[in-house]
Design an enzyme around this catalytic site. Structure first.
Site, mmCIF file in Angstrom:
data_model
loop_
_atom_site.group_PDB
_atom_site.id
_atom_site.type_symbol
_atom_site.label_atom_id
_atom_site.label_comp_id
_atom_site.label_asym_id
_atom_site.label_seq_id
_atom_site.Cartn_x
_atom_site.Cartn_y
_atom_site.Cartn_z
ATOM 1 N N THR A 137 0.860 -1.189 0.000
ATOM 2 C CA THR A 137 0.000 0.000 0.000
ATOM 3 C C THR A 137 0.895 1.238 0.000
ATOM 4 O O THR A 137 2.112 1.132 -0.104
ATOM 5 C CB THR A 137 -0.909 0.052 1.253
ATOM 6 N N ARG A 138 0.271 2.392 0.151
ATOM 7 C CA ARG A 138 1.016 3.643 0.244
ATOM 8 C C ARG A 138 1.391 3.951 1.706
ATOM 9 O O ARG A 138 1.892 5.039 2.014
ATOM 10 C CB ARG A 138 0.191 4.789 -0.367
ATOM 11 N N LYS A 139 1.179 3.011 2.591
ATOM 12 C CA LYS A 139 1.553 3.177 4.000
ATOM 13 C C LYS A 139 3.035 2.862 4.171
ATOM 14 O O LYS A 139 3.422 1.871 4.787
ATOM 15 C CB LYS A 139 0.686 2.287 4.887
ATOM 16 N N THR A 140 3.844 3.731 3.598
ATOM 17 C CA THR A 140 5.291 3.567 3.630
ATOM 18 C C THR A 140 5.920 4.618 4.540
ATOM 19 O O THR A 140 5.274 5.589 4.929
ATOM 20 C CB THR A 140 5.875 3.696 2.216
ATOM 21 N N THR A 283 4.552 -3.159 5.037
ATOM 22 C CA THR A 283 5.618 -2.241 5.443
ATOM 23 C C THR A 283 5.505 -1.776 6.882
ATOM 24 O O THR A 283 6.428 -1.135 7.389
ATOM 25 C CB THR A 283 5.626 -1.007 4.528
#
Length: 299
Positions: A137-140, A283
């Site tokens: 996902t964009r949860k970086t 992540t």
């Protein structure tokens, strides 16, 4: 899965500046410890001290290139690390080996940790015969996204969207601003055009119906239980994709599962009707692979 060499070729021209910035962050002024050890040429061994997948070689190499050291690898990118093992040699002046040590190890440890989780999920998918896509996902981590997305590729999973410019994802706040899913999709399509996929987060089957009729390309069913999700996905595919004629025009879309999915429960979502399974846990809270760098002898 792509080879390590081809994956390095994916990196943008700006990636080396990230390494410069991280070194600057770690050594903003005097290098006091470096003054102590001096300039004698030395050789250090990179040890793998916990199980995992090796990932991050380009970043590790660039750290030491920028401090005038050389790296000789004993393991390929994506190889299994079995402790305790020798992974690489680093050669150069003592103070410069230590100058790059912590930055290089931090990058390698986290990159390998993400790749290790990705690889475990890839192997689980293969074992269970699931044919869909597992994605991040964009949860970086801010400032570290490029490394984490690269690690997903090394581990064999999909990166999902790279950033806000890569795909249009309409979530509850976007829909709230327009008053309906239909209006939000229409406005998004007016600027995204034919080249941008539109994904809509749906909290019910009725919302999914509206998103499909509005022309969404990807339907994200968010925070459904595994049984609810699989049943809803099956009904949606049958209603729109598999039935010729009937009350609805034939449409093509992907169905994505998201929300509350972890490495421990992801197999419960495997189904022929599930096209994509994404998890922020790719992540978040990922155990790092433990590496250490020990100067062992004069070069």
């Amino acid at each position: 899965m792509a080879t390590s060499t081809s994956l390095e070729h994916l990196l943008p021209p700006s990636w080396r500046q990230l390494i410069t910035d991280w070194l600057k962050e770690d050594v903003p002024a005097f290098d006091y410890g470096g003054f102590v050890v001096g300039e004698d040429p030395q050789e250090a061994v990179l040890y793998g001290k916990s199980e995992g997948v090796l990932a991050g070689r380009p970043f590790f190499d660039e750290v030491f290139r920028q401090v005038d050291c050389q790296v000789e690898w004993l393991m390929e990118e994506g190889a299994d690390v079995r402790p305790v093992c020798e992974v690489a040699f680093v050669r150069g002046p003592a103070r410069k080996i230590l100058l790059g040590e912590r930055t290089a190890l931090n990058i390698l440890a986290r990159c390998s940790g993400v790749a290790s989780r990705a690889k475990r999920l890839t192997l689980l998918k293969e074992k269970q015969g699931y044919k869909g896509i597992i994605a991040g996902t964009r949860k970086t981590t801010p400032g570290f996204r490029l490394v984490e997305k690269y690690a997903m590729l090394v581990g064999g999973v999909d990166t999902h969207r790279m950033d806000l410019s890569s795909m249009i994802m309409l979530k509850d706040n976007h829909i709230w601003s327009q008053g309906s899913i239909t209006k939000a999709v229409k406005k998004a399509r007016s600027v995204g055009g034919f080249a941008m996929n539109i994904e809509v987060e749906c909290r019910s089957e009725d919302e999914a119906d509206e998103a499909i009729k509005a022309g969404a390309d990807i339907i994200m069913l968010d925070n459904f239980t595994p049984d609810e999700f699989k049943a809803t996905a099956k009904r949606l595919h049958e209603r729109y994709n598999n039935v010729i004629g009937g009350a609805y025009p034939k449409r093509h879309f992907l169905i994505e599962a998201s929300g509350g999915i972890t490495e421990e429960n992801i197999a419960q979502y495997f189904s022929p009707d599930v096209d994509v399974i994404s998890l922020g846990a790719m992540t978040q809270s990922v155990p790092h692979v433990d590496f250490s760098l020990k100067i062992c002898r004069k070069a």
